[in-house]
Design a protein around this motif. Structure first.
Motif, PDB file in Angstrom:
ATOM      1  N   ARG A 173       0.742  -0.798   0.053  1.00 38.05           N
ATOM      2  CA  ARG A 173      -0.150  -0.058   0.160  1.00 38.05           C
ATOM      3  C   ARG A 173       0.804   1.466   0.222  1.00 38.05           C
ATOM      4  NH1 ARG A 173      -5.384  -0.442  -0.215  1.00 38.05           N
ATOM      5  NH2 ARG A 173      -6.210  -2.164   0.235  1.00 38.05           N
ATOM      6  N   ALA A 174       2.184   1.277   0.591  1.00 34.55           N
ATOM      7  CA  ALA A 174       2.552   2.275   0.819  1.00 34.55           C
ATOM      8  C   ALA A 174       3.400   2.854  -0.550  1.00 34.55           C
ATOM      9  CB  ALA A 174       4.193   2.162   1.927  1.00 34.55           C
ATOM     10  N   PHE A 175       3.411   2.111  -1.670  1.00 29.15           N
ATOM     11  CA  PHE A 175       4.306   2.646  -2.760  1.00 29.15           C
ATOM     12  C   PHE A 175       2.877   2.540  -3.640  1.00 29.15           C
ATOM     13  CE2 PHE A 175       7.552  -0.326  -1.121  1.00 29.15           C
ATOM     14  CZ  PHE A 175       8.469   0.007  -2.110  1.00 29.15           C
ATOM     15  N   GLY A 176       2.061   2.318  -3.537  1.00 28.18           N
ATOM     16  CA  GLY A 176       0.869   2.539  -4.725  1.00 28.18           C
ATOM     17  C   GLY A 176      -0.506   4.171  -4.744  1.00 28.18           C
ATOM     18  N   SER A 177       0.650   4.700  -3.684  1.00 28.60           N
ATOM     19  CA  SER A 177      -0.463   5.933  -3.463  1.00 28.60           C
ATOM     20  C   SER A 177      -1.631   6.255  -4.235  1.00 28.60           C
ATOM     21  CB  SER A 177      -0.419   7.108  -2.388  1.00 28.60           C
ATOM     22  OG  SER A 177       0.611   7.498  -3.077  1.00 28.60           O
ATOM     23  N   ASP A 178      -2.317   7.185  -4.746  1.00 28.20           N
ATOM     24  CA  ASP A 178      -3.199   7.814  -5.332  1.00 28.20           C
ATOM     25  C   ASP A 178      -2.363   9.165  -5.758  1.00 28.20           C
ATOM     26  OD1 ASP A 178      -4.777   5.965  -5.967  1.00 28.20           O
ATOM     27  OD2 ASP A 178      -6.118   7.051  -4.877  1.00 28.20           O
ATOM     28  N   GLN A 179      -1.630   9.531  -5.383  1.00 28.85           N
ATOM     29  CA  GLN A 179      -0.772  11.058  -4.830  1.00 28.85           C
ATOM     30  C   GLN A 179       0.343  10.450  -5.776  1.00 28.85           C
ATOM     31  OE1 GLN A 179       0.254  12.504  -0.910  1.00 28.85           O
ATOM     32  NE2 GLN A 179       0.461  14.065  -1.945  1.00 28.85           N
ATOM     33  N   ARG A 180       1.361   8.850  -5.369  1.00 33.13           N
ATOM     34  CA  ARG A 180       2.489   9.049  -6.020  1.00 33.13           C
ATOM     35  C   ARG A 180       1.817   9.134  -7.899  1.00 33.13           C
ATOM     36  NH1 ARG A 180       6.690   7.190  -4.243  1.00 33.13           N
ATOM     37  NH2 ARG A 180       6.786   4.164  -5.395  1.00 33.13           N
ATOM     38  N   PHE A 181       1.076   8.922  -8.125  1.00 35.86           N
ATOM     39  CA  PHE A 181       0.563   8.257  -9.272  1.00 35.86           C
ATOM     40  C   PHE A 181      -1.277   8.590 -10.476  1.00 35.86           C
ATOM     41  CE2 PHE A 181       3.188   5.195  -8.424  1.00 35.86           C
ATOM     42  CZ  PHE A 181       4.195   4.440  -8.974  1.00 35.86           C
ATOM     43  N   PRO A 182      -1.054  10.486  -9.963  1.00 33.50           N
ATOM     44  CA  PRO A 182      -2.507  10.656 -10.780  1.00 33.50           C
ATOM     45  C   PRO A 182      -2.501   9.849 -12.686  1.00 33.50           C
ATOM     46  CG  PRO A 182      -0.678  12.300 -11.619  1.00 33.50           C
ATOM     47  CD  PRO A 182       0.393  11.194 -10.640  1.00 33.50           C
ATOM     48  N   ASN A 183      -3.659   9.764 -12.498  1.00 35.78           N
ATOM     49  CA  ASN A 183      -4.123   9.419 -14.404  1.00 35.78           C
ATOM     50  C   ASN A 183      -3.448   8.543 -14.022  1.00 35.78           C
ATOM     51  OD1 ASN A 183      -4.368  12.065 -14.058  1.00 35.78           O
ATOM     52  ND2 ASN A 183      -2.303  12.635 -14.935  1.00 35.78           N
ATOM     53  N   VAL A 184      -3.522   7.066 -13.441  1.00 34.74           N
ATOM     54  CA  VAL A 184      -3.202   5.843 -13.752  1.00 34.74           C
ATOM     55  C   VAL A 184      -4.388   4.898 -13.079  1.00 34.74           C
ATOM     56  CG1 VAL A 184      -0.716   6.175 -14.732  1.00 34.74           C
ATOM     57  CG2 VAL A 184      -1.021   5.598 -12.247  1.00 34.74           C
ATOM     58  N   THR A 185      -4.793   3.873 -13.049  1.00 33.41           N
ATOM     59  CA  THR A 185      -5.208   3.234 -12.237  1.00 33.41           C
ATOM     60  C   THR A 185      -4.316   2.708 -11.255  1.00 33.41           C
ATOM     61  OG1 THR A 185      -6.386   2.597 -14.380  1.00 33.41           O
ATOM     62  CG2 THR A 185      -7.359   0.437 -12.276  1.00 33.41           C
ATOM     63  N   LEU A 186      -4.807   2.680 -10.394  1.00 33.31           N
ATOM     64  CA  LEU A 186      -3.729   1.965  -9.438  1.00 33.31           C
ATOM     65  C   LEU A 186      -4.396   0.282  -9.015  1.00 33.31           C
ATOM     66  CD1 LEU A 186      -2.331   4.737  -7.098  1.00 33.31           C
ATOM     67  CD2 LEU A 186      -1.196   3.005  -8.183  1.00 33.31           C
ATOM     68  N   LEU A 187      -4.044  -0.837  -8.824  1.00 35.06           N
ATOM     69  CA  LEU A 187      -4.642  -2.119  -7.783  1.00 35.06           C
ATOM     70  C   LEU A 187      -3.824  -2.573  -7.061  1.00 35.06           C
ATOM     71  CD1 LEU A 187      -5.278  -3.662 -11.737  1.00 35.06           C
ATOM     72  CD2 LEU A 187      -7.297  -2.049 -10.350  1.00 35.06           C
ATOM     73  N   SER A 188      -4.055  -2.706  -5.518  1.00 31.35           N
ATOM     74  CA  SER A 188      -3.472  -3.061  -4.487  1.00 31.35           C
ATOM     75  C   SER A 188      -3.586  -4.478  -4.392  1.00 31.35           C
ATOM     76  CB  SER A 188      -3.396  -2.928  -3.564  1.00 31.35           C
ATOM     77  OG  SER A 188      -5.157  -2.021  -3.318  1.00 31.35           O
ATOM     78  N   ASP A 189      -4.358  -5.757  -5.795  1.00 30.52           N
ATOM     79  CA  ASP A 189      -4.718  -6.957  -5.307  1.00 30.52           C
ATOM     80  C   ASP A 189      -2.900  -8.168  -5.624  1.00 30.52           C
ATOM     81  OD1 ASP A 189      -7.331  -6.620  -5.305  1.00 30.52           O
ATOM     82  OD2 ASP A 189      -7.017  -6.204  -7.325  1.00 30.52           O
ATOM     83  N   TRP A 190      -2.950  -8.748  -5.698  1.00 33.28           N
ATOM     84  CA  TRP A 190      -1.867  -9.817  -5.728  1.00 33.28           C
ATOM     85  C   TRP A 190      -1.436  -9.414  -7.203  1.00 33.28           C
ATOM     86  CZ3 TRP A 190       1.488 -10.108  -2.008  1.00 33.28           C
ATOM     87  CH2 TRP A 190       2.377 -10.995  -2.501  1.00 33.28           C
ATOM     88  N   PRO A 191      -0.437  -9.797  -7.160  1.00 34.96           N
ATOM     89  CA  PRO A 191      -0.322  -9.378  -9.397  1.00 34.96           C
ATOM     90  C   PRO A 191      -1.574 -10.304 -10.121  1.00 34.96           C
ATOM     91  CG  PRO A 191       1.485  -8.741  -8.359  1.00 34.96           C
ATOM     92  CD  PRO A 191       0.894  -9.554  -7.223  1.00 34.96           C
ATOM     93  N   ASP A 192      -0.870 -11.890  -9.748  1.00 38.39           N
ATOM     94  CA  ASP A 192      -1.693 -11.803 -10.785  1.00 38.39           C
ATOM     95  C   ASP A 192      -3.089 -12.506 -10.380  1.00 38.39           C
ATOM     96  OD1 ASP A 192      -1.195 -13.446  -8.395  1.00 38.39           O
ATOM     97  OD2 ASP A 192      -0.952 -15.877  -8.662  1.00 38.39           O
ATOM     98  N   ASP A 193      -3.723 -12.347  -9.268  1.00 31.23           N
ATOM     99  CA  ASP A 193      -5.263 -11.721  -9.410  1.00 31.23           C
ATOM    100  C   ASP A 193      -5.218 -10.978 -10.280  1.00 31.23           C
ATOM    101  OD1 ASP A 193      -5.237 -14.185  -8.165  1.00 31.23           O
ATOM    102  OD2 ASP A 193      -5.293 -13.035  -6.162  1.00 31.23           O
ATOM    103  N   ALA A 194      -4.803 -10.019  -9.815  1.00 33.29           N
ATOM    104  CA  ALA A 194      -5.334  -8.799 -11.165  1.00 33.29           C
ATOM    105  C   ALA A 194      -4.791  -8.801 -12.451  1.00 33.29           C
ATOM    106  CB  ALA A 194      -4.176  -7.472 -10.378  1.00 33.29           C
TER     107      ALA A 194
END
Lengths: 246, 120
Positions: free
Chosen positions: A113-134
């Motif tokens: 969660r600490a990496f994928g904050s909306d503030q660090r990444f405007p304009n992209v879809t952020l998913l915090s699921d496990w990569p293979d599931d996502a």
């Protein structure tokens, strides 16, 4: 173009549907084709013309239809290319906006969660699921590129396995030659055959010599572009030829 | 950290991504402007923009998009103004060997056909 056609076209694009606008260059009449059917416009199309239009959509190639339909111009509107990044790391912060400029819809997957904050990444879809599931849920297709950036086998390896089972046109993995060799060993042990493993571009990107996150992003986007268009690998030319080319 | 701040600035991507020509056309139509659309329909030889590239323009010569690297946009906008006045579409051809009406050419030596139509 009639406003009603434009509205319908923009609606299709907003819903990421693959459609084609067909214009009769002799009289200006038009038709919007969605799933083989005209959904807007007054232009009536023959079966061979419709067939040619489907071909154009599939190959993402706008142009005039073959004769005797050369007066019909097909403009293909395919949904944007997609880029799936695994790892909301520093390189992703450079690569995501660059890819967006190049026309990609960017999705970043990172369960940390600490990496994928909306503030660090405007304009992209952020998913915090496990990569293979996502990634299974994203239904990777031949217009999707996948790049893993975490260096962490727990995150990168499952993502690569899903990518290798898909039609993704580009699969890249960040890591040194040594890291990549170890990665290939692990994936081979997991039962992935060599011909599949050879689809992974690693070390990531064209060898441009840069080390900063932005430079690595440029090298990666350049390689994605090269692969997308089936361009041959760049060759080192002897100095005298190089000088002549400049 | 300065690098981080620059890359993550909220406006970074949204303001530099190319504008959508058709969205601009829709905005202009809604605002009551006259609008024409120019589309590259054929190319021969080297050409700066691929088939399907488009440019939209309003009656004040505001434009979004491109049909060349800038070589023929002026002439296309000139023609587009006529098209939006009388409503009749036009098929224009530009090339390095073109000796017809337009005293413009493509520096790259290619030829392009551009279809210009009114949006209404």
């Amino acid at each position: 173009m009639k406003r009603a056609t434009l509205e319908r076209l923009q609606d299709a694009r907003a819903h990421k549907r693959a459609v084609a606008l067909v214009t009769d260059l002799e009289n200006g009449s038009e038709a919007l084709i969605d799933e083989g059917e005209a959904v807007a416009g007054a232009l009536v199309l023959s079966a061979p013309a419709l067939h040619g239009i489907e071909d154009a959509i599939r190959h993402d190639k706008s142009g005039r239809l073959p004769e005797p339909n050369g007066h019909l111009f097909v403009q293909v509107f395919n949904p944007p290319l997609r880029l799936v990044l695994v790892g909301a790391v520093h390189i992703a912060q450079a690569l995501a906006p660059m890819a967006e400029i190049a026309g990609y819809d960017v999705t970043i997957i990172d369960p940390r969660r600490a990496f994928g904050s909306d503030q660090r990444f405007p304009n992209v879809t952020l998913l915090s699921d496990w990569p293979d599931d996502a990634m299974r849920a994203l239904q990777l297709d031949h217009r999707t590129a996948v790049v893993t950036l975490t260096h962490d086998p727990k995150l990168d390896d499952p993502a690569l396995q899903v990518a290798l089972d898909s039609d993704a046109f580009y699969i890249g993995a960040l890591g040194s030659t040594r890291t990549h060799a170890k990665r290939l060993e692990r994936l081979a042990e997991a039962g992935i055959p060599d011909d599949k493993l050879s689809r992974i571009h690693g070390p990531l990107g064209l060898p441009l010599g840069g080390r900063s996150p932005a430079e690595i992003a440029i090298a990666t986007l350049a390689q994605m572009t090269q692969v997308l268009h089936g361009a041959p690998p760049l060759e080192k030319r002897p100095p005298e030829q190089k000088a002549a080319a400049v | 950290m300065a690098t981080d701040d620059r890359v993550t600035a909220g406006e970074s991507a949204s303001t530099v991504a190319p504008a959508d020509e058709l969205a601009a056309a829709m905005d202009w139509l809604k605002a009551g402007h006259k609008v024409a659309r120019a589309t590259v329909v054929s190319t021969w030889g080297s050409s700066p923009r691929p088939v399907g590239s488009q440019l939209v323009v309003d009656e004040n010569a505001n434009m979004v998009g491109s049909v060349s690297g800038g070589c023929i946009e002026g002439a296309v906008v000139h023609e587009a103004k006529q098209v939006m006045e009388n409503g009749a579409p036009k098929l224009l051809e530009f090339g390095v060997s073109d000796e017809q009406a337009w005293e413009v050419g493509l520096a790259c030596g290619g030829t392009v056909q551009v279809y210009v139509e009114k949006m209404e």
